[in-house]
Design a protein around this motif. Structure first.
Motif, PDB file in Angstrom:
ATOM      1  N   LYS A  50      26.482   9.378  26.279  1.00 21.65           N
ATOM      2  CA  LYS A  50      26.087   7.978  26.097  1.00 21.65           C
ATOM      3  C   LYS A  50      26.502   7.448  24.736  1.00 21.65           C
ATOM      4  O   LYS A  50      27.098   6.375  24.613  1.00 21.65           O
ATOM      5  CB  LYS A  50      24.581   7.845  26.264  1.00 21.65           C
TER       6      LYS A  50
ATOM      7  N   ASN B   6      15.120   2.458  30.339  1.00 19.66           N
ATOM      8  CA  ASN B   6      16.510   2.444  29.893  1.00 19.66           C
ATOM      9  C   ASN B   6      17.246   1.157  30.227  1.00 19.66           C
ATOM     10  O   ASN B   6      18.113   0.721  29.460  1.00 19.66           O
ATOM     11  CB  ASN B   6      17.249   3.651  30.481  1.00 19.66           C
TER      12      ASN B   6
ATOM     13  N   PHE C 152      18.607  -1.697  26.940  1.00 20.71           N
ATOM     14  CA  PHE C 152      19.733  -0.826  26.624  1.00 20.71           C
ATOM     15  C   PHE C 152      20.701  -1.442  25.610  1.00 20.71           C
ATOM     16  O   PHE C 152      21.227  -0.728  24.748  1.00 20.71           O
ATOM     17  CB  PHE C 152      20.487  -0.439  27.898  1.00 20.71           C
TER      18      PHE C 152
ATOM     19  N   TYR D  71      26.281  -2.422  27.921  1.00 26.29           N
ATOM     20  CA  TYR D  71      25.662  -1.418  28.784  1.00 26.29           C
ATOM     21  C   TYR D  71      26.550  -0.175  28.958  1.00 26.29           C
ATOM     22  O   TYR D  71      26.360   0.579  29.907  1.00 26.29           O
ATOM     23  CB  TYR D  71      25.330  -2.019  30.146  1.00 26.29           C
TER      24      TYR D  71
ATOM     25  N   CYS E  63      25.164   3.308  30.168  1.00 29.62           N
ATOM     26  CA  CYS E  63      23.841   3.097  30.765  1.00 29.62           C
ATOM     27  C   CYS E  63      23.654   3.930  32.036  1.00 29.62           C
ATOM     28  O   CYS E  63      22.572   4.475  32.270  1.00 29.62           O
ATOM     29  CB  CYS E  63      23.624   1.616  31.076  1.00 29.62           C
TER      30      CYS E  63
END
Length: 304
Positions: free
Chosen positions: A14, A228, A232, A275, A278
């Motif tokens: 991420k 989340n 985010f 995002y 995500c």
């Protein structure tokens, strides 16, 4: 701590996807490509780079989050003078307070973690820029600075305040995210409890302590998704700020701000940029959050 060990490779993925949004050349096509490249070039140690800090942070974060959440609920009950369970709105206030306290603990830990997670990216980029046509041996990870060296560097260049770089993003993510996390968990738990049969008319109202293990897991999984997705973009801005020095060498002139970085990400990739990462984050949050609430509800039922 168990959940952090499970989810760390996905967290590394991420952060790397978030950090590359403002790069001229996108190294990774997506989460699968990021995990594959990291495994191929860095091995298992690369996937778990920076793990000790999240493990330590998980202890402090969950202790601060759940303790503040519970204590604020007690305080709200004393102020309102109402017995029984609080409303979802009142629990949301307690959750926001818990997230706020946790954010101040997490920011320094996440700053160093994020810097460690992009070290190999930064080192490879610098080496390719200096020797674009040469075939060079792999980078020796032992030459990269560790957490203590990074802390010293931050203190030397920016002072104690520098350890809280990205605090705005962490605050928004943790305060608002905690509302979504606890709120969703409580809401789904109530829906599930409505399906239960009351033992007797005189029995006290059912509480989350009466949930089955699978129900706690389901409510926790839903909470992880909500947490989340809700904020985010704040986390994306935070990660970009915290890795800017490593990947882009910082900027000349005034330091980057939260709002300025948000605008830069929006201009670069729009909503997709905000995002980035995500999907993999939500995927790892489902079992992780389920695990946390199963453990929490079990402990609450046993010792609460």
């Amino acid at each position: 701590m168990v959940s952090k060990v499970f989810e760390h490779p996905f967290d590394l993925c991420k952060v790397r996807l978030q950090a590359q949004v403002l790069e001229e050349v996108q190294r990774f096509k997506g989460p699968v490509d990021c995990l594959t490249q990291t495994w191929r070039l860095e091995g298992i140690r690369g996937l778990y780079r920076g793990l000790p800090l999240p493990l330590f942070g998980a202890i402090l974060e969950n202790a601060a989050l759940f303790m503040t959440y519970n204590q604020l609920q007690i305080g709200i009950k004393k102020i309102t003078g109402r017995p029984g369970d609080l409303s979802l709105g009142e629990k949301a206030i307690a959750a926001a307070g818990g997230g706020t306290v946790a954010s101040f603990i997490l920011t320094p830990l996440e700053l160093i973690k994020c810097k460690m997670q992009v070290q190999m990216m930064a080192a490879e980029a610098k080496r390719l820029a200096a020797h674009p046509s040469e075939r060079l041996p792999p980078i020796d990870r032992r030459l990269l600075p560790g957490p203590l060296a990074l802390v010293k560097e931050v203190l030397r260049t920016d002072g104690v305040r520098g350890l809280w770089l990205g605090q705005t993003g962490t605050f928004l993510r943790e305060s608002g995210g905690a509302v979504a996390w606890f709120g969703t968990k409580e809401y789904v738990a109530k829906l599930l409890l409505h399906q239960h049969t009351q033992p007797s008319p005189d029995a006290p109202p059912l509480t989350p302590k009466d949930l089955a293990v699978w129900e706690s897991a389901l409510a926790g999984a839903a909470a992880g998704i909500a947490y989340n997705i809700a904020l985010f973009p704040a986390d994306s801005v935070k990660s970009t700020l915290q890795t800017e020095l490593e990947l882009r060498g910082g900027r000349a002139g005034p330091k980057s701000t939260f709002f300025g970085t948000f605008v830069a990400l929006w201009k670069a990739k729009g909503l997709k940029g905000l995002y980035a990462g995500c999907g993999v984050t939500v995927a790892r949050a489902i079992p992780s959050s389920a695990m946390i609430f199963v453990i929490y509800d079990t402990l609450d039922r046993t010792f609460g």
